[in-house]
Write an enzyme that holds these catalytic residues in place. Structure first.
Site, PDB file in Angstrom:
ATOM      1  N   TYR A 111       0.866  -1.217   0.104  1.00  0.00           N
ATOM      2  CA  TYR A 111      -0.010  -0.086   0.114  1.00  0.00           C
ATOM      3  C   TYR A 111       0.836   1.311  -0.005  1.00  0.00           C
ATOM      4  O   TYR A 111       1.982   1.262   0.616  1.00  0.00           O
ATOM      5  CB  TYR A 111      -0.837  -0.119   1.288  1.00  0.00           C
ATOM      6  CG  TYR A 111      -1.683   1.493   1.529  1.00  0.00           C
ATOM      7  CD1 TYR A 111      -2.484   2.237   0.578  1.00  0.00           C
ATOM      8  CD2 TYR A 111      -1.535   1.769   2.919  1.00  0.00           C
ATOM      9  CE1 TYR A 111      -2.900   3.273   0.852  1.00  0.00           C
ATOM     10  CE2 TYR A 111      -2.327   3.156   3.114  1.00  0.00           C
ATOM     11  CZ  TYR A 111      -2.907   3.568   1.993  1.00  0.00           C
ATOM     12  OH  TYR A 111      -3.671   4.714   2.332  1.00  0.00           O
ATOM     13  N   ASP A 183      -1.076  -7.598   6.979  1.00  0.00           N
ATOM     14  CA  ASP A 183      -2.046  -6.410   6.871  1.00  0.00           C
ATOM     15  C   ASP A 183      -3.245  -7.306   6.055  1.00  0.00           C
ATOM     16  O   ASP A 183      -3.213  -8.039   4.976  1.00  0.00           O
ATOM     17  CB  ASP A 183      -1.705  -5.316   5.774  1.00  0.00           C
ATOM     18  CG  ASP A 183      -2.764  -4.245   5.633  1.00  0.00           C
ATOM     19  OD1 ASP A 183      -3.948  -4.448   5.792  1.00  0.00           O
ATOM     20  OD2 ASP A 183      -2.269  -3.191   5.116  1.00  0.00           O
ATOM     21  N   LYS A 208     -12.167   0.299   6.254  1.00  0.00           N
ATOM     22  CA  LYS A 208     -12.600  -0.544   4.976  1.00  0.00           C
ATOM     23  C   LYS A 208     -13.639  -1.454   5.363  1.00  0.00           C
ATOM     24  O   LYS A 208     -14.751  -0.735   5.745  1.00  0.00           O
ATOM     25  CB  LYS A 208     -11.488  -1.098   4.282  1.00  0.00           C
ATOM     26  CG  LYS A 208     -10.083  -0.078   4.179  1.00  0.00           C
ATOM     27  CD  LYS A 208     -10.661   1.218   3.522  1.00  0.00           C
ATOM     28  CE  LYS A 208      -9.183   1.956   2.970  1.00  0.00           C
ATOM     29  NZ  LYS A 208      -8.368   2.282   4.277  1.00  0.00           N
TER      30      LYS A 208
END
Length: 399
Positions: A111, A183, A208
């Site tokens: 990310y 993650d 999210k």
């Protein structure tokens, strides 16, 4: 607490009980910052951790504690820490294990926010790093240094959806006595449980799927109880990255519908991935649920379903990708994912814009790559939107 067979039931009932005084089923919101104690000895015991309790709002409160217990339960972990954002969770987890003069090994297509933290802030703390192709166990072992104190991965990765073998990487990490941090944002504990596969730490951007409604910033870390206590007392609390009680309440509410939402996200992603793969205007599709995905077999073994994210490249590269995104009408251009709405973004200029172009290319993040977070709409409506945008793109190319 009853250990239900179905996680769908656990999402609703686990670690949440009606209020003892009122019988209220919805979790109470406790906004208090200060807490009173009957005597100095009790206050000291709570501060040192010798006795369970809450002593100051910067380290949590009752609403957050209920949510932390639920997240830990869902991930089959000992304890969890609720923090102010996904990036807070990522940075706290790394800083808890890696200090000045030490090294962290990181999966290469990570990310953009994680990449920025490692390349800008971590060096200021004297922390070094290497981005490694973590699909190769040999590459991981060769990259481990004497001062490597953590291995950090995300799977599936953002935005290329590379699936990494958590169990095999955990074996290497354990061999060298290095904690493995995973993650799990793209999957949620409903679709993947890294701790069961040997990982030591799980991080989430609860912004999210865990919340699922696009109205909360939050993050979680799940790990051993003593590690979470250290993070709470010596990292999160000192940096002031605590979650607030209102956001904790919203996530507790959102978790009740996680199973229903995730099933719809996954079904829509599966339908859209198959549609895109057969369209002549599409260059390449990245989705673990497709047999063409290089880690399809691993994904089927490691994940309960394939998630709600599809990445792809339209023919024509950078300019074509921008034209396509701008032509969409139902899908909204946004940085986030996991919301009820279908969201689309261009990683090279949005989430991964801080990553230098040469590194993006090395990580497989092309200038034409598009990431689509499938929402809860009817799949055929999403496909119709993609179809009209691709038709416009084709018309622009031919004219």
């Amino acid at each position: 607490m009853t250990n239900y067979r179905s996680m769908d039931t656990e999402l609703i009932h686990a670690m949440v009980q009606p209020d003892e005084k009122t019988g209220a089923i919805a979790q109470s919101i406790v906004p208090a910052v200060a807490y009173a104690f009957p005597d100095c000895e009790t206050a000291a015991d709570v501060v040192t951790g010798n006795k369970e309790g809450i002593y100051y709002g910067r380290y949590g409160n009752a609403t957050i504690k209920t949510l932390e217990d639920k997240i830990a339960y869902l991930e089959n972990g000992e304890a969890a820490l609720g923090v102010s954002s996904g990036m807070a969770a990522i940075s706290i987890a790394i800083l808890a294990y890696v200090k000045h003069g030490e090294h962290v090994l990181v999966t290469k297509d990570v990310y953009g926010g994680t990449h920025k933290f490692l390349t800008t802030l971590a060096p200021r703390f004297g922390i070094s790093y290497d981005f490694v192709d973590c699909t190769s166990m040999d590459a991981i072992e060769q990259a481990i240094q004497p001062n490597t104190k953590a291995i950090y991965i995300e799977t599936p990765s953002n935005p290329c959806l590379t699936v990494l073998d958590i169990r095999d990487i955990a074996k290497i990490a354990n061999l060298y006595n290095i904690p493995l941090i995973v993650d799990n944002t793209f999957m949620s504990p409903y679709l993947q449980k890294p701790l069961e596969l040997g990982a030591n730490v799980v991080v989430h951007s609860a912004t999210k799927y865990l919340n699922g409604h696009g109205d909360v910033l939050a993050g979680f870390i799940v790990a051993k109880k003593q590690d979470i206590h250290h993070m709470r007392k010596n990292v999160m609390g000192d940096l002031g990255q605590v979650l607030n009680s209102w956001d904790a309440f919203l996530i507790l509410r959102g978790l009740k519908t996680l199973a229903l939402r995730v099933h719809r996200h996954c079904d829509n992603a599966h339908a859209i991935a198959h549609y895109l793969e057969t369209h002549p205007g599409i260059e390449k599709v990245y989705y673990p649920g497709l047999p063409s995905h290089p880690q399809h077999a691993l994904a089927k073994k490691q994940m309960r379903a394939m998630g709600g994210i599809v990445s792809f490249e339209v023919k024509g590269g950078y300019q074509a990708s921008k034209q396509f995104i701008n032509a969409l009408k139902l899908a909204m251009i946004s940085f986030s994912l996991g919301d009820p709405e279908t969201l689309v973004q261009h990683p090279a200029t949005m989430t991964h814009s801080s990553v230098p172009a040469f590194e993006r290319e090395k990580f497989g993040i092309t200038d034409g790559l598009i990431r689509l977070s499938l929402g809860l709409e009817e799949a055929q409506d999403i496909i119709a939107d993609l179809e009209q945008a691709l038709a416009q793109l084709s018309q622009n190319i031919t004219t």
